[in-house]
Every structure is written in structure tokens, then in C-alpha cells.
Design a protein around this motif. Structure first.
Motif, mmCIF file in Angstrom:
data_model
loop_
_atom_site.group_PDB
_atom_site.id
_atom_site.type_symbol
_atom_site.label_atom_id
_atom_site.label_comp_id
_atom_site.label_asym_id
_atom_site.label_seq_id
_atom_site.Cartn_x
_atom_site.Cartn_y
_atom_site.Cartn_z
ATOM 1 N N TYR A 1 -23.314 32.484 34.346
ATOM 2 C CA TYR A 1 -23.997 32.108 35.592
ATOM 3 C C TYR A 1 -25.515 32.210 35.501
ATOM 4 C CZ TYR A 1 -23.773 37.182 35.846
ATOM 5 O OH TYR A 1 -23.863 38.517 35.550
ATOM 6 N N LEU B 1 -17.620 29.691 40.883
ATOM 7 C CA LEU B 1 -18.265 29.433 39.607
ATOM 8 C C LEU B 1 -19.430 28.477 39.855
ATOM 9 C CD1 LEU B 1 -18.038 29.785 36.490
ATOM 10 C CD2 LEU B 1 -16.575 27.768 36.487
ATOM 11 N N ALA C 1 -13.327 27.119 34.697
ATOM 12 C CA ALA C 1 -14.283 26.186 34.110
ATOM 13 C C ALA C 1 -13.585 25.072 33.336
ATOM 14 C CB ALA C 1 -15.243 26.938 33.194
ATOM 15 N N ARG D 1 -23.431 30.957 43.769
ATOM 16 C CA ARG D 1 -22.637 32.166 44.022
ATOM 17 C C ARG D 1 -22.953 32.770 45.377
ATOM 18 N NH1 ARG D 1 -21.554 36.131 39.372
ATOM 19 N NH2 ARG D 1 -23.662 36.927 39.681
ATOM 20 N N SER E 1 -13.799 33.720 34.418
ATOM 21 C CA SER E 1 -14.070 32.372 34.942
ATOM 22 C C SER E 1 -13.760 31.249 33.954
ATOM 23 C CB SER E 1 -15.537 32.275 35.381
ATOM 24 O OG SER E 1 -16.408 32.497 34.277
ATOM 25 N N VAL F 1 -19.863 29.088 32.232
ATOM 26 C CA VAL F 1 -19.287 30.371 32.638
ATOM 27 C C VAL F 1 -20.343 31.476 32.663
ATOM 28 C CG1 VAL F 1 -16.943 29.864 31.887
ATOM 29 C CG2 VAL F 1 -18.580 30.796 30.236
#
Length: 217
Positions: free
Chosen positions: A186, A165, A31, A71, A27, A184
Motif C-alpha cells: 500500500y 486494497l 489482488a 484505505r 491481500s 499489495v
């Protein structure tokens, strides 16, 4: 004991750490190029099962908007982030602020963190992609995510497994992003104070702009 990717307890530290590292690595590019503070916020119109179609353009007519990308209902880490934006929504220390949560559809039932917060279903992750938040999930994690309840969106590209993301934005009434939080990892999220400070800054800016227009007239 460790925490699994969806926030539940597990005894496999190595497996959990590896999963997180893979997602973080995958990710990073998204980002670094996603919509951020200073950018114009892409408009969207998405469906909430309780409230019907909700358009960002309409919300901005009422005041600033907090937009939180999650998410999905399958991942409990998003609950803590939503608690923060729900607290801001209930605050009377700022001008009227709308708050929306955006997440892709999944096989897990949608959670409504607060009666006042609409959860907008991002079909095919159109909104997530417009904000630059979609990234390709590594092949090795796809079966695991599917087991947890995530269902990848249907896209034109074959063998594509897009995942959003997590991100939180504050958008002023002019449609400009004045605050963005993208990590990044989460498992992390911005706090209520950061959002309140951003909203107060927006109010100060708008008040100064209004006074300037009065002087000019």
C-alpha cells in the motif's frame, strides 16, 4: 528511523516491517482476483458530504473516469496517490475526465485533497467488495488499526474485519476498465504519467471508433 503504517515516523523497524508483511500476505488473494483492465467496471452510487450522491453511470456520460480506492483518511500513504490523480484532473491534455476517491468511513476526519475531487464514503465497503478489493485483516493487526483510526465496516458475517486494497482505475465511456493499478504494498502508487497515457489511449480508441462509424454510414 522508519515509517509506520500510516506514514508517520517511528523507531521500531521490526514492528513496522512485520505489519507490512502481514498486510501484503493477507491481500494477495484479493489482488489476484480483483477487477482489472478489460473487465466491465461495477457501477456504484456513493455519497460525498459536499456534493451529495455521485453515480459512476452519470460520470461516464461526460467522459472517462478515474476511480481511486484508498484505505481511508487515517492512512497518509493514500495522499501521495491522490496527488497523482489530482494532477491528471487539472490537465487539459485529455478529454474531460472525472476523478473520484473512494474510501470507507473512519474516525479520522475526511481529507479533501483537492476542492475538485469528491471523496466518496464507501459505507460497508460495498463498492470495494464489488471490485474485489476487500480483504480480511489479520487478527494481530486489528487493535493497531483501530488505534490509528480505522473502523471496520458492519457486515453480516461476524468477527469480520475488512480492509480495502488500494487501487486506481481508468474507466472509458463504455464502462470498461482500460487501466488498473493494484499493488499489495500500500506504500506504492501509480504516477500521473501512467494515468495520462491511459486516457490518451482511450481518446485515440474512441476517435478511431467514431471514424469507423462515419465510414460505415
Amino acid at each position: 528511523m522508519s515509517t509506520t503504517e500510516n506514514g508517520n515516523q517511528s523507531g521500531s523497524v521490526e514492528h513496522t516491517d512485520l505489519n507490512v508483511e502481514l498486510v501484503v500476505a493477507a491481500s494477495r488473494k484479493a489482488a489476484s482476483t480483483a477487477i482489472s483492465a478489460g473487465d466491465r467496471a461495477p457501477l456504484f452510487s456513493l455519497e460525498d458530504k459536499r456534493m451529495g450522491l455521485i453515480a459512476l453511470e452519470d460520470l461516464l456520460l461526460k467522459g472517462p473516469v478515474i476511480v481511486q480506492f484508498r484505505r481511508g483518511a487515517w492512512c497518509s500513504y493514500g495522499d501521495h496517490a491522490t496527488d497523482a490523480v489530482a494532477s491528471v484532473d487539472q490537465s487539459d491534455s485529455t478529454e474531460r475526465t472525472s476523478v473520484v476517491v473512494i474510501e470507507p468511513p473512519c474516525r479520522v476526519s475526511v481529507k479533501y485533497p483537492s476542492p475538485a475531487l469528491p471523496v466518496l464514503l464507501d459505507a460497508n465497503m460495498a463498492a470495494s467488495r464489488s471490485y474485489g478489493l476487500a480483504f480480511e485483516l489479520p487478527q494481530s493487526l486489528r487493535a493497531y488499526y483501530y488505534q490509528l483510526g480505522y473502523t471496520p465496516p458492519q457486515t453480516i458475517e461476524k468477527d469480520t474485519w475488512l480492509v480495502p486494497l488500494p487501487a486506481t482505475y481508468v474507466i472509458d465511456r463504455d464502462g470498461i476498465v482500460i487501466f488498473s493499478y493494484i499493488d499489495v504494498d500500500y506504500r506504492k502508487h501509480c504516477g500521473c504519467k501512467e494515468l495520462v497515457d491511459a486516457l490518451k489511449a482511450a481518446q485515440t480508441k474512441r476517435t478511431a471508433k467514431f471514424r469507423t462509424s462515419l465510414v460505415a454510414s
